[in-house]
Design an enzyme around this catalytic site. Sequence first.
Site: not given
Length: 647
Positions: A434, A507, A509, A511
């Site tokens: 990403e 990541d 998180d 997203d």
Amino acid sequence: MAKAAAEISTSKYDAGQIQVLKGLEAVRKRPGMYIGSTSSRGLHHLVYEVVDNSIDEALAGHATKIEVTIHADDSIKVVDDGRGIPVDIHPTEKIPGVELAMTVLHAGGKFDKSSYKVSGGLHGVGVSVVNALSEQLMVWVRREGKEYYMDFVRGITVTKLKVLTKIPERVRGTTVWFKPDHTIFTELRYDYATVANRLRELSYLNKGVTITLKDERVGEEKTEVFFAKGGLKEMVQFLNEKRKVLHTDVVYIDTERDGIDIELAFQYNDGYNENVFSFVNSINTHEGGTHLTGLKSALTRTINAYAAKNGALKKANFTLSGDDVREGLTAVLSVNVREPQFEGQTKTKLGNSEVEGAVKAVVNEHLSAYLEEHPRVANIIIDKTVSAALAREAARKARDLTRKKSALDVGNLPGKLADCSLSDPALCEIYLVEGDSAGGSAKQGRNRAFQAILPLRGKILNVERARIDKILGNEEIRTIITAIGAGIKDDFNIENARYHKLILMTDADVDGAHIRTLLLTFFYRQMPQLIEAGFVYIAQPPLYRVARGKEEFYAYDEKEREEYVKRLSNGEGKSTVNIQRYKGLGEMNPLQLWSTTMDPETRTILQVTVEDAILANDTFEKLMGDDVEPRRLFIEQNAKFVSNLDI
Ligand code: 0RA
């Protein structure tokens, strides 16, 4: 007979007993041969094996309730109200039936030839395998007015069959309690969602059976009851819950032909994907087989015949293809076959040729009658399938234009790809990363001999909501397809895959979780063989760096972080413990990224498998639906989602 059983004491070591010990020793030596693996998956297999026996008893019409308990120590108890495992002495083996079932490999089917016992694959290996792989197992049998008991340690009889008490004649059933052997299994913790999903599935597949799941573990206490009066009809409604259905009535068949039980339910939704699941004797046949072939050809034939008869195909001079009649179709087919032959890579493909004709005939008959009797539903189905055919034709033209042989050709590897230098796919891995900045670090940190890096910018297209022309029009997706080099859908050929490990690195998180899900959806829909082959993995970057002076540790969860903080706090000296929380991969330098997440010697990667395509698919639907807010909530509340997929 039963009375005598209590007084029986088996004679020391006769030939039979030695055979028994040898058999179970083989299971303990090579557990993988019997339950697939000794990781989480194999652990869960033990429960399924015991429950399957109770399900068989329900299928035979003798049990209606099954209760599964996950105890506080991760031991398992399964209770049913069936006839109880026989306790009388076996004429040739000279031990009680229940002892035979628990200690002799494949003894299960010997009692009851008429039942739908499974003969291949990992299922139906018999409860003796569970016994062999348990540090302790206890069994209670309620039959003919008595409660019997016996127990075992690592498969070896410790307490011979004895009567515990008198009970009312009408109280019947079997209870099996076991604790998986910690010297065999690498993972001992049961995942509630995994067990629950299988039990829910079993309740749909065996209508009328009440299956209860109770979790007694501290902090996890809960009870769920699975019961489906309508069988597969309810399963299809469940699967379509998050979708817009085109007709409320679920088409439903439940019948028998040539000794084969056939149950089918289907309903169309406004989506473009096909969600067709098939089962044989309650086992998910991921690879399909003759039953599925029979269903598919009957659907195509009957719908085409109806459409032609009603003039729906006139203006366009064509017939509906199989893909056309399955666009937006949610269907579940379940057959019970007496002697199933399981084939294929994962032994989940039905081979019995007689089943194809039986399913085909039944579906042809019932469906053509149904369409005649329900013209409104019939019209909706014809509209959907004709528009699918028209769109497919348009997409084909568009694809021919864009493809021109080269866009997806490996000759044109995308510029963003930092490829590896080795060429043997079995040695090579590709990281789908990403963001450009993490991609840059990964490129610098990697071992370029066997690790390729493909940075992905932003969100990739949600393939759950797009037809194939739009999917292929998306640059990010084309890049991934080209890098892998094996094509997609029907053109996919795993032999051409350029890497045998595809590692998704996003990541830690919300997203990142979303991007990971989009990628998984893409692989699940367009290259399911990659997941089946076990080529897809998820990277596990650390969440924290805990450091004090020159000492540093990387923590992958909260518990580890606390342990490292404690450990470093106890050290000498004055410097303070520094805790850094990594919000994104970009916060690590190339060396840190390598040593924490990419170095095969030290990294952990989670293998993604579609053990339960229904669960994965349903989860994807929840995540990929049109509503954005529930999706965000769902991701936040299901941080564990990926570890569930890994089972
Ligand atoms: C063989 C024959 C009979 C019952 C069973 C097996 C049986 C096995 C299991 C395992 C878990 N629960 C079970 N319940 C039943 C029936 C023998 C008879 O009564 O005729």
